[in-house]
Design an enzyme around this catalytic site. Sequence first.
Site, PDB file in Angstrom:
ATOM      1  N   ASN A   1     -28.408  41.670  33.139  1.00  0.00           N
ATOM      2  CA  ASN A   1     -28.043  40.532  32.180  1.00  0.00           C
ATOM      3  C   ASN A   1     -28.482  38.963  32.975  1.00  0.00           C
ATOM      4  OD1 ASN A   1     -26.093  39.280  30.426  1.00  0.00           O
ATOM      5  ND2 ASN A   1     -24.809  38.350  32.415  1.00  0.00           N
TER       6      ASN A   1
ATOM      7  N   ARG B   1     -26.416  53.149  36.631  1.00  0.00           N
ATOM      8  CA  ARG B   1     -25.159  52.103  36.673  1.00  0.00           C
ATOM      9  C   ARG B   1     -25.900  50.362  36.217  1.00  0.00           C
ATOM     10  NH1 ARG B   1     -22.809  46.713  38.380  1.00  0.00           N
ATOM     11  NH2 ARG B   1     -19.748  46.965  38.597  1.00  0.00           N
TER      12      ARG B   1
ATOM     13  N   PHE C   1     -28.629  38.539  42.615  1.00  0.00           N
ATOM     14  CA  PHE C   1     -28.810  37.883  41.727  1.00  0.00           C
ATOM     15  C   PHE C   1     -30.782  37.716  42.355  1.00  0.00           C
ATOM     16  CE2 PHE C   1     -24.901  35.534  41.468  1.00  0.00           C
ATOM     17  CZ  PHE C   1     -25.024  34.701  40.368  1.00  0.00           C
TER      18      PHE C   1
ATOM     19  N   PHE D   1     -23.269  34.943  31.776  1.00  0.00           N
ATOM     20  CA  PHE D   1     -22.887  35.460  32.897  1.00  0.00           C
ATOM     21  C   PHE D   1     -22.394  33.237  33.560  1.00  0.00           C
ATOM     22  CE2 PHE D   1     -23.541  35.979  37.798  1.00  0.00           C
ATOM     23  CZ  PHE D   1     -22.221  36.911  37.909  1.00  0.00           C
TER      24      PHE D   1
ATOM     25  N   GLU E   1     -20.282  49.065  33.503  1.00  0.00           N
ATOM     26  CA  GLU E   1     -19.669  48.068  34.252  1.00  0.00           C
ATOM     27  C   GLU E   1     -18.064  47.158  33.142  1.00  0.00           C
ATOM     28  OE1 GLU E   1     -18.254  44.958  37.589  1.00  0.00           O
ATOM     29  OE2 GLU E   1     -20.091  44.735  36.619  1.00  0.00           O
TER      30      GLU E   1
ATOM     31  N   ASP F   1     -28.756  33.619  32.903  1.00  0.00           N
ATOM     32  CA  ASP F   1     -28.441  34.744  32.342  1.00  0.00           C
ATOM     33  C   ASP F   1     -29.824  35.230  31.242  1.00  0.00           C
ATOM     34  OD1 ASP F   1     -27.720  36.035  30.194  1.00  0.00           O
ATOM     35  OD2 ASP F   1     -25.969  35.428  30.570  1.00  0.00           O
TER      36      ASP F   1
ATOM     37  N   GLY G   1     -22.382  41.735  28.639  1.00  0.00           N
ATOM     38  CA  GLY G   1     -23.517  40.533  28.068  1.00  0.00           C
ATOM     39  C   GLY G   1     -24.229  40.954  27.620  1.00  0.00           C
TER      40      GLY G   1
ATOM     41  N   ASP H   1     -24.164  46.980  34.800  1.00  0.00           N
ATOM     42  CA  ASP H   1     -23.772  45.889  35.874  1.00  0.00           C
ATOM     43  C   ASP H   1     -23.200  45.175  34.281  1.00  0.00           C
ATOM     44  OD1 ASP H   1     -22.377  43.650  38.028  1.00  0.00           O
ATOM     45  OD2 ASP H   1     -24.487  43.019  37.395  1.00  0.00           O
TER      46      ASP H   1
END
Length: 529
Positions: free
Chosen positions: A131, A205, A94, A170, A233, A176, A211, A207
């Site tokens: 996202n 990577r 966040f 999300f 992911e 989002d 989304g 996340d």
Amino acid sequence: MKRLTLLCAAWLLTCVVLAAPGVRNGGGEDVILQGFHWNSSRTTPQTWYEILKQMAPTIGRDGFTKIWLPPAWVDKSSWVDANSGTSGGGEGYFWHDFDKNSNYGSEPQLKQAVDALSSAGVQAVYDVVPNHMNDNLPGTQVRFLRRLKLWRTDCISPTPASSCDEGDPFDSGKADLNTSSPEVSSRMMQEFRNLRDNYGAKGLRFDFVRGYAPERVNLWMKDFGDQAFCVGELWKSPGEFPASDWRNKASWQDILKDWSDRSRCAVFDFALKERLQNGSLAEWRHGLSSNPDPAWRQIAVTFVDNHDTGYSPGQYGGQHHWPVPEDKRNIAYAYILLSPGIPTVYWPDMYDWGRGDLIRTLIKLRKDAGIRADSPIRFQSHYSGLVATINGSRQRLLIALDANLSMIPEGFTQALFADAERIRAWQTRSAPEDTTTTLHCDNANPGNGQAVYAVGSPVELGAWDPAHAISLRPTAPHRWSGAVVWPTQQAIKWKCVIRSLSNVNQAYWQKDPDNSLITGAGTEAVGSF
């Protein structure tokens, strides 16, 4: 003919047809360390970046080639869920600013950690979160100023598809980001280049890729570095898709492969993770990393647990949404480290919970054998537990996990017995190519409650144990046949057996001498009662 792919960049309003290129999996030889856990942002008195700098030489010596770093962006969120016994905030998921002075340490400490890791031969892969972010702070603290169609909630229906968000919301969707916005997409692209050029990023990577569109990831990676490593992911089961979506009735593997094809990135093997949680050892073969097609195996980034699924040291034990049971963890690591896919080791398992010596041994076995993401694997289903042979580029491995393989396989030498011998591995000096031979047993006349089998010296034929012989099927009057896949240029001894279906110890053997063959010298071999 090469497969063609239609690539559409919505915010550029252009589409081009391209020959499908390879997946960005780093070459398929990596062993990755997840270089943090859920509570790593709360370490004291050292910051996490200071710990990474200090540990860098050890990480390199332990055999890791890449390290998955936490999100580098500043995050001032905080929350506690008393009902679930979890808490968080400050982990970077966040975030509210691309500033690198985060709860993991200062910007100079981050650079020092990445430099130390690079000197140890370990490449940095940054966790990035395109996202969602923290929208609860005053606008002056947020680099992404609130503008039309920048947030998902600004996408008021009806709107053109090209101007609204590309995937699942999300949580409520309030925080989002609208990744299809030209401003959001280009700003993310700029920051990814910044991580590459100024903070040593060799890969990304992604996340929560459910989304945003996989084509968006491909667009970002073409700009970041078209051959650089990337992994997504995608934690979304088939049943979570709408009933009208083809993925609702598909397999985990199909969903993961589709995302990878469209993004050209590797993907975390949640198909295997689901079987680790819910299946028997024999069913672990249904993970993406064990698919018969090497093009599917090469995209699988395997793992036992991570910061979301597993426990973490520190407050509340971390998130532990879906942890592998403790009694399975050693066996699960043996499986991912000695089989195809790109294995990822969770930091606490390596450096906090006493599993490091086993993992170091498994990594060395993997590298000595030359096991890659797309290495061939063949399961020997006539044993209990999980028994498989894996062809590395230098050696052939045989693994037996909680299995009843009782005899020393011919042609193999012992490599590892661990975890009260629930983990056993053998190796050969070379890794020959596989070949297929059809075995025939003639003059076979099984009675009621009996069947015909082939038993012999290699593990593929039960290592002379009739309880693990392979079954044959009738193909002509008094002839029973079956195909066997095994290494070429191997001297094999074998016999036909008629065995009771209800009692494996009741067996009638073909008379001496043994049948003999050299694998690869012919496509068929015959034994006779």
